[in-house]
Design an enzyme around this catalytic site. Structure first.
Site, PDB file in Angstrom:
ATOM      1  N   ARG A 234       7.171 -19.481-105.767  1.00  0.00           N
ATOM      2  CA  ARG A 234       7.997 -19.265-104.583  1.00  0.00           C
ATOM      3  C   ARG A 234       9.223 -20.170-104.686  1.00  0.00           C
ATOM      4  O   ARG A 234       9.151 -21.268-105.240  1.00  0.00           O
ATOM      5  CB  ARG A 234       7.228 -19.600-103.301  1.00  0.00           C
ATOM      6  CG  ARG A 234       6.178 -18.556-102.922  1.00  0.00           C
ATOM      7  CD  ARG A 234       6.816 -17.259-102.440  1.00  0.00           C
ATOM      8  NE  ARG A 234       5.839 -16.282-101.984  1.00  0.00           N
ATOM      9  CZ  ARG A 234       5.414 -15.232-102.702  1.00  0.00           C
ATOM     10  NH1 ARG A 234       5.884 -15.018-103.929  1.00  0.00           N
ATOM     11  NH2 ARG A 234       4.553 -14.382-102.183  1.00  0.00           N
ATOM     12  N   HIS A 282      13.166 -11.344-107.647  1.00  0.00           N
ATOM     13  CA  HIS A 282      11.773 -11.363-107.158  1.00  0.00           C
ATOM     14  C   HIS A 282      11.079 -10.052-107.542  1.00  0.00           C
ATOM     15  O   HIS A 282      10.561  -9.323-106.682  1.00  0.00           O
ATOM     16  CB  HIS A 282      11.726 -11.582-105.638  1.00  0.00           C
ATOM     17  CG  HIS A 282      10.379 -12.034-105.154  1.00  0.00           C
ATOM     18  ND1 HIS A 282      10.205 -12.874-104.085  1.00  0.00           N
ATOM     19  CD2 HIS A 282       9.124 -11.752-105.596  1.00  0.00           C
ATOM     20  CE1 HIS A 282       8.905 -13.083-103.881  1.00  0.00           C
ATOM     21  NE2 HIS A 282       8.233 -12.404-104.784  1.00  0.00           N
TER      22      HIS A 282
END
Ligand code: NAP
Ligand code: GLV
Length: 319
Positions: A234, A282
Site C-alpha cells: 500500500r 495499482h
C-alpha cells in the site's frame, strides 16, 4: 424486497460504481440477497451485509444491524479506516489463488528486469545503440530477494522466485515453518537481519499501524548498495522522500511502484518522471469476480447460520 430475498446488502464506495464494477455475475452470486446502493433510503434496519471499497466516513452509521462488510480485494485497510465501522462488525477479505498467481508474475517481471538490466536495453534502443552488457549478466542465485509479508500472496511469490533459483527470504509477524528454499524471519530483529542480506526488497505487507512507513531511509540503508524496491503493498508503507533520497545517492538502483499514498498519482508527482522508477496504476493483480462472488456467498450463508464468516480478519491486528 423481492419474493426470495431474505437479506439486504448495501454497496458502499466513494471511488467505484460497485454495481457496475461487480456486474451481472455478482448479482447471480448474490442469489436470495437484495442488493441496494448506499445511501439506502428504505428500511436500513434490514441491511445485514455490505460490500465496500473506500467507504465514506459516515457510511455505516445508518445500518444498525450490519453484521459484516466484504472487501472486494485482499486488502481491508480502506474499510478499517472508516470511522463509522463499529468494532462488532466482521470485515471479510478475499482470498484468491488466481490473484496470488498474477501478483507473482508481476513481481517476477520486475525482479528479472533488475537482474537482466531491462531498463538499460530500453534506454539503448531509444538511442539505437548496440552494446552487449557481457560480463554484466548476473545469475539468479547471486541475487537475494526478501519478501515482506508471507501471507496468501507473499507465500506464492516467494515459492515461485525460489523455483527460479533466487535465494528467497520471507518476513512475517509470527514465526512459521518455511517451505524448502525459503528462509524465514520474523519480528523486529528478523527485519534487521533480512535487510542486511537483501538486494531486491518486495513489499507485500498489509497496511496496519505497525507497517505504515516501513519502507523508509533506515530500511533502504540496511540493504545491499544498488538494491531494488518492488512496492506492491500500500502507498502508505513508503516514505516517498526517503525513496527519492536513496535513489539519488545510489543506495537503490531503482524501484517499481504499483501503489501510492494518493491514487491516482497526481500529475506533477516526481515519481512520474524519475528515470529509475517504474510506475504502474495499482494494477499488479486483480481479484477475480469468481472469488468475490464466492466470498460474498460464503459470508451471506454464515450470517444466516449465525456463524462468523470465513476470511474474517482480526480487527485487533488489522489484517
Ligand atoms: P495476508 O494473507 O493477510 O498476509 C499478510 C502477511 O503480512 C502475513 O505473513 C503477516 O504475518 C505479515 N505481517 C502483517 N503485519 C506484520 C508485521 N507487523 N510484521 C511482520 N509481518 C507482518 O495478506 P495477503 O493476501 O498476502 O496480501 C498482502 C497485502 O498485499 C494486502 O493487504 C494488500 O495491501 C496488498 N495487495 C496489493 C495488491 C496490488 O494490486 N498492488 C493486490 C493484492 C494485495 P503473519 O503470517 O505472522 O500473520
Ligand atoms: C488490491 O489492492 C487488493 O487489495 O486486492
Amino acid at each position: 424486497m423481492n419474493a426470495i430475498a431474505d437479506m439486504r446488502c448495501v454497496l458502499v464506495s466513494k471511488s467505484l460504481d460497485l454495481r457496475r464494477y461487480l456486474g451481472p455475475q455478482f448479482a447471480h452470486a448474490a442469489d436470495q440477497v437484495e442488493i441496494v446502493s448506499h445511501p439506502h433510503e428504505g428500511s436500513a434496519a434490514d441491511v445485514r451485509l455490505a460490500v465496500a471499497w473506500h467507504p465514506p466516513d459516515d457510511a455505516f452509521e445508518r445500518y444498525p444491524n450490519l453484521k459484516a462488510v466484504c472487501s472486494i480485494g485482499a486488502g481491508v485497510d480502506n474499510i478499517l479506516a472508516c470511522p463509522s465501522l463499529r468494532p462488532d462488525i466482521d470485515v471479510i477479505r478475499v482470498v484468491d489463488p488466481a490473484q496470488a498467481q498474477m501478483m507473482s508474475s508481476f513481481v517476477i517481471w520486475h525482479v528479472i528486469g533488475h537482474q537482466r538490466c531491462f531498463a538499460t536495453y530500453q534506454a539503448q534502443q531509444r538511442e539505437q545503440r548496440w552494446r552487449r552488457l557481457g560480463l554484466g549478466q548476473r545469475r539468479a542465485q547471486d541475487m537475494p530477494v526478501a519478501i515482506l509479508g508471507f501471507g496468501e500472496i507473499g507465500r506464492r511469490v516467494a515459492t515461485d522466485l525460489a523455483f527460479l533459483g533466487f535465494p528467497v527470504m520471507a518476513w512475517s509477524r509470527t514465526a512459521k515453518p518455511m517451505p524448502q528454499g525459503i528462509s524465514g524471519f520474523d519480528g523486529a530483529d528478523g527485519l534487521d537481519a533480512i535487510l542486511g542480506q537483501t538486494e531486491v526488497l518486495v513489499n507485500l505487507l498489509p497496511l496496519t499501524p505497525e507497517t505504515r512507513g516501513i519502507l523508509n531511509r533506515r530500511t533502504f540503508a540496511r540493504m545491499f548498495r544498488g538494491g531494488y524496491l518492488i512496492q506492491v503493498g500500500r502507498g502508505e508503507h513508503l516514505v516517498e522522500a526517503d525513496l527519492l533520497a536513496a535513489l539519488d545517492s545510489g543506495q537503490l538502483a531503482g524501484a517499481a511502484l504499483d501503489v501510492f499514498a494518493t491514487e491516482p498519482l497526481p500529475p506533477h508527482h516526481p515519481f512520474w518522471q524519475y528515470p529509475r522508477i517504474v510506475v504502474t496504476p495499482h494494477d499488479a493483480c486483480e481479484v477475480s469476480m469468481e472469488a468475490i462472488g464466492a466470498t460474498f456467498r460464503a459470508t451471506a450463508e454464515a450470517i444466516r447460520a449465525g456463524r462468523r464468516p470465513p476470511h474474517s480478519i482480526d480487527r485487533e491486528r488489522g489484517y
